[in-house]
Design a protein around this motif. Structure first.
Motif, short mmCIF file in Angstrom:
data_model
loop_
_atom_site.label_atom_id
_atom_site.label_comp_id
_atom_site.label_asym_id
_atom_site.label_seq_id
_atom_site.Cartn_x
_atom_site.Cartn_y
_atom_site.Cartn_z
N ILE A 82 0.83 -1.20 0.00
CA ILE A 82 0.00 0.00 0.00
C ILE A 82 0.87 1.25 0.00
CG2 ILE A 82 -0.35 0.49 2.45
CD1 ILE A 82 -3.07 0.28 -0.25
N ALA A 83 2.06 1.17 0.60
CA ALA A 83 2.99 2.30 0.54
C ALA A 83 3.46 2.51 -0.90
CB ALA A 83 4.17 2.07 1.47
N CYS A 84 3.65 1.40 -1.63
CA CYS A 84 4.03 1.50 -3.05
C CYS A 84 2.92 2.16 -3.86
CB CYS A 84 4.32 0.11 -3.61
SG CYS A 84 5.70 -0.74 -2.83
N ALA A 85 1.67 1.81 -3.53
CA ALA A 85 0.54 2.42 -4.23
C ALA A 85 0.54 3.93 -4.03
CB ALA A 85 -0.76 1.82 -3.73
N TRP A 86 0.79 4.37 -2.80
CA TRP A 86 0.84 5.81 -2.53
C TRP A 86 1.94 6.49 -3.33
CZ3 TRP A 86 -2.06 9.44 -0.30
CH2 TRP A 86 -3.09 9.06 0.56
N VAL A 87 3.12 5.86 -3.37
CA VAL A 87 4.24 6.45 -4.12
C VAL A 87 3.88 6.56 -5.60
CG1 VAL A 87 6.60 6.04 -4.94
CG2 VAL A 87 6.04 5.72 -2.52
#
Length: 250
Positions: free
Chosen positions: A107-112
């Motif tokens: 989910i952190a990758c999605a935000w980035v």
């Protein structure tokens, strides 16, 4: 980053995207490939970082900012699943892969990915104007993505009486997306991105919007597809304006 590396990242992303979408629209993703959703978000983030990094910018400083955004957004999501603030009452399922204390790392990758994709398509004349545009782009993506992900049970929103919602997703989720992404865009300096990079960023935005829009139709959701088509058209307009006027930024 070398041209060869750039092409490799693009090809891997497009290959993963094509195979994954074909599976989801036909037989579905087998349980043995459940990790693929998380890897897709990782590839999206890497592709967006690579696009942003094509401008003259120190690669170490760029990655430091990217890691900072990943850590901040993961922490905010961690708070969110425990307190229902600021997004609303929700929880993640195992579909996004390995999680840390209830929050998928992906989910952190999605935000980035979403943040940098939005920055690349936003006004580059001032940080605050760019922040406004970035917030709007990220909300646009979430209006398409969130209802579809909810129906597919990537995460679960809890119904609460009296909460204003859009297709089961609380409105304060979208307000929080706007505010957080707008603020996080300030972490990145104003950079003159070549128009060809912005065109590719527009194509990336279109791919993400159309993927979830088409999946929404399969799940009986018409509104996300309509929003995806509008968003894709706006992204195309941004790309064409850049091409016709030969500007580095707008």
């Amino acid at each position: 980053m070398s041209i060869r590396m750039s092409r490799s990242i693009r090809l891997v992303f497009l290959g993963w995207y094509t195979v994954g979408l074909a599976l989801m629209l036909s037989v579905g993703v087998p349980d043995s490939l459940g990790f693929a959703n998380g890897i897709f978000l990782l590839l999206y983030a890497i592709y967006a970082v690579e696009l942003y990094g094509r401008a003259a910018m120190d690669e170490r400083k760029l990655w430091a900012r990217v890691i900072a955004v990943g850590v901040i957004t993961f922490f905010v999501e961690w708070i969110g699943v425990r307190t229902s603030w600021p997004f609303g009452d929700y929880s993640y399922t195992p579909l996004l892969g390995w999680a840390l204390d209830g929050v998928p790392i992906a989910i952190a990758c999605a935000w980035v990915g979403v943040l940098l994709n939005g920055i690349l398509l936003s006004d580059g004349h001032s940080r605050w104007k760019r922040a406004l545009h970035t917030g709007l782009w990220t909300v646009l993506i979430d209006l398409v993505l969130d209802p579809v992900a909810f129906v597919r049970e990537m995460w679960i929103w809890t119904d609460h009486e009296g909460v204003v919602a859009y297709l089961g997703v609380p409105i304060n989720n979208f307000i929080s997306w706007f505010l957080l992404s707008a603020l996080l865009s300030l972490v990145f300096p104003l950079v003159k991105h070549p128009r060809l990079v912005r065109r590719e960023a527009a194509r990336l935005m279109q791919l993400i919007l159309l993927m979830f829009g088409v999946l929404g139709i399969k799940d009986g959701l018409i509104i996300p597809l309509a929003i995806a088509l509008i968003g894709a058209a706006v992204a195309e307009g941004v790309a064409r304006i850049d091409t016709s006027t030969k500007k580095l930024t707008i």
